[in-house]
Design a protein around this motif. Structure first.
Motif: not given
Length: 518
Positions: A103-108, A182-186, A188-198
């Motif tokens: 799959g795809y990995i995004q990092v900010f 996208s950055r804007e998508y994450y 504006t709300g809690i998203r299942a595809t975002r990992i924020k606990t690393a």
């Protein structure tokens, strides 16, 4: 091409500047009521006008007239000998991409340029661990410098992808079916595809257990925050090699940054001996053999003395009560006063080597080490707290001191002007090409260049802060004692190879993970 220097014009310009400065200084004195409200709201504005007097006057008086012995000059400017280490990042087996990506990995990535650089290296390593396709990392707008430069504004993306093509699958952007991620998508709300606990310095197993399932379920996972989110220890050798391959080979600057950097380097190495130092034409005839031997050589000083650094250190820099109040208020605004150093006195902080070196102090250190008023010194710095008034003592010791704006025209710098990350990239390039590099205080740029120059076996001087703090506290110390202590305290801090210890950064200490015995 630089325009011929016009002395008369410079004199008139200096006179106008002096009158303007005098007017600005006197205005609050004659009209205090006009400025009092503003002074209370932003006390740092006026406290920085009055530059503190030199704090080490007896040392400075000697340093300004010091003649460096020839033997010391020769030793200082001699390149490092072969230390028996060489880059070693290629695997014994030819790398090959797996048949199918998970799959795809995004990092900010937040932070400044060099923190983001390390994050990019970690992102490639995580993609390799997960057998994922990496999307070119998104660089967040820096809240301090307000720079919105993207990966492709700074780094050569095609070179990046090409160097790593056999290691990791990388795409410039997501396919249409994932364009919603996208950055804007994450934001504006809690998203299942975002990992924020690393966790900070997470293990490879953590990613396999927590990120891989998300990626397998949705085809994509976005990790934010990501800075410092991969451990430096207990990783496979090939992953460590890959991190260094990214850092030292894949991350090349875009051509416009290289062009500006090469322009500055060429002017610093100008063999004619004609330099434009801080707007003043200087012609120095080199008749001494030692001078001729180092003609064209230069040192880069990363003067890390911005307002954030000064405030966060909680140290006293000689600006009196007004400066102390200004920095205390600045700490309150930025960190709500939660600064660990605030619980210690200035004397305690300096004894512990926890105060950044001022321009005056780094100048005294450089002189004691053997640099002199013939040294071609490039100043790599974004903005110095206190401005030119704070730098004036350093400039008096090193009249050939240059920076981007003294070496290049406004037209030449137009593409990077006002963009902190691009300016930092130019400084990084010049620093990497210098004969000697020294940073006034530890930080991300210091760490990044320490590692990169060690990888290339280039001389880098690491100030001994634990030594210098007490030395500068001693107000009765004489020059001979000061210089003797400085030289002895820095004999083994001039580029000698240091092996990485547990928990230390592979980007600061590339041996032995990414280097092997020659």
């Amino acid at each position: 091409m630089r325009q011929p220097y016009n002395y008369n014009h410079q004199v008139h310009q200096s006179q106008r500047s002096a009158f303007a400065a005098l007017f600005l200084v006197l205005l609050p004195i004659f009209f205090p009521n006009l400025f009092a409200p503003l002074g209370r709201a932003s006390p740092s504005l006026f406290s920085e006008w009055n530059a503190p007097k030199p704090r080490h006057l007896s040392l400075l008086e000697v340093a300004l007239h010091w003649k460096t012995p020839i033997k010391q000059l020769f030793d200082l400017w001699s390149p490092l000998p072969n230390q028996g280490w060489k880059p070693c990042i290629d695997s014994a087996d030819t790398p090959s991409l797996p048949e199918r990506s998970q799959g795809y990995i995004q990092v900010f990535l937040d932070g400044g340029l060099n923190q983001q650089r390390m994050g990019i290296c970690d992102a490639v390593a995580v993609a390799k661990i997960l057998n994922a396709t990496l999307v070119i990392p998104h660089l967040e707008v820096n809240p301090v410098w307000q720079d919105s430069s993207s990966f492709t504004d700074i780094f050569d993306v095609d070179h990046f992808i090409n160097v790593l093509r056999d290691e990791v699958s990388i795409v410039k952007e997501l396919p249409t079916e994932y364009s919603w991620s996208s950055r804007e998508y994450y934001a504006t709300g809690i998203r299942a595809t975002r990992i924020k606990t690393a966790p900070v310095h997470a293990s490879a197993d953590w990613y396999l257990e927590n990120v891989l399932p998300v990626m397998q379920s949705y085809g994509i996972a976005a990790i934010s925050p990501f800075s410092h989110r991969l451990a430096f220890d207990k990783l496979p050798v090939e992953i460590q090699h890959l991190r260094c391959k990214v850092n030292f080979e894949a991350l090349a600057f875009v051509p416009r940054i290289i062009l500006i950097g090469e322009t500055l380097v060429n002017r610093l190495r100008d063999p004619s001996g004609k330099l434009q130092a801080s707007g003043t034409a200087v012609l120095r005839e080199r008749t001494d053999d030692t001078e001729k031997g180092r003609a064209g050589k230069f040192v880069v000083l990363h003067l890390r003395f911005d307002k954030d650094m000064a405030a966060h250190s909680a140290c006293d820099f000689g600006g009196g009560k007004a400066e102390k109040l200004a920095l205390a208020k600045y700490r309150q605004v930025l960190w709500q006063g939660r600064v660990l150093n605030s619980q210690f006195t200035d004397h305690e902080l300096r004894n512990q080597g926890r105060c950044p070196l001022t321009p005056e102090e780094i100048g005294l250190l450089l002189t004691a080490l053997g640099f002199n008023n013939n040294t071609h010194l490039y100043l790599a710095s974004h903005k110095v707290y206190g401005g030119e008034a704070r730098i004036s003592t350093l400039r008096a010791m090193f009249p050939l001191m240059e920076d981007k704006k003294s070496l290049a025209s406004a037209i030449e710098l137009a593409e990077v002007e006002g963009k902190a990350s691009l300016m930092a990239a130019v400084d990084y390039y010049v620093s990497l090409k210098s004969d000697i590099f020294i940073s006034a205080s530890p930080g991300n740029m210091h760490n990044a260049l320490l590692g990169h120059r060690a990888y290339l076996n280039l001389k880098t001087i690491r100030p001994n802060m634990l030594l210098l703090g007490p030395l500068f506290l001693n107000k009765t110390i004489e020059w001979s004692e000061f210089q003797h202590a400085v030289i002895n305290g820095h004999k083994n801090r001039q580029g000698q190879m240091r092996l990485r210890k547990e928990k230390q950064s592979i980007y600061t200490y590339p041996a032995p993970d990414c280097m092997c015995r020659a």
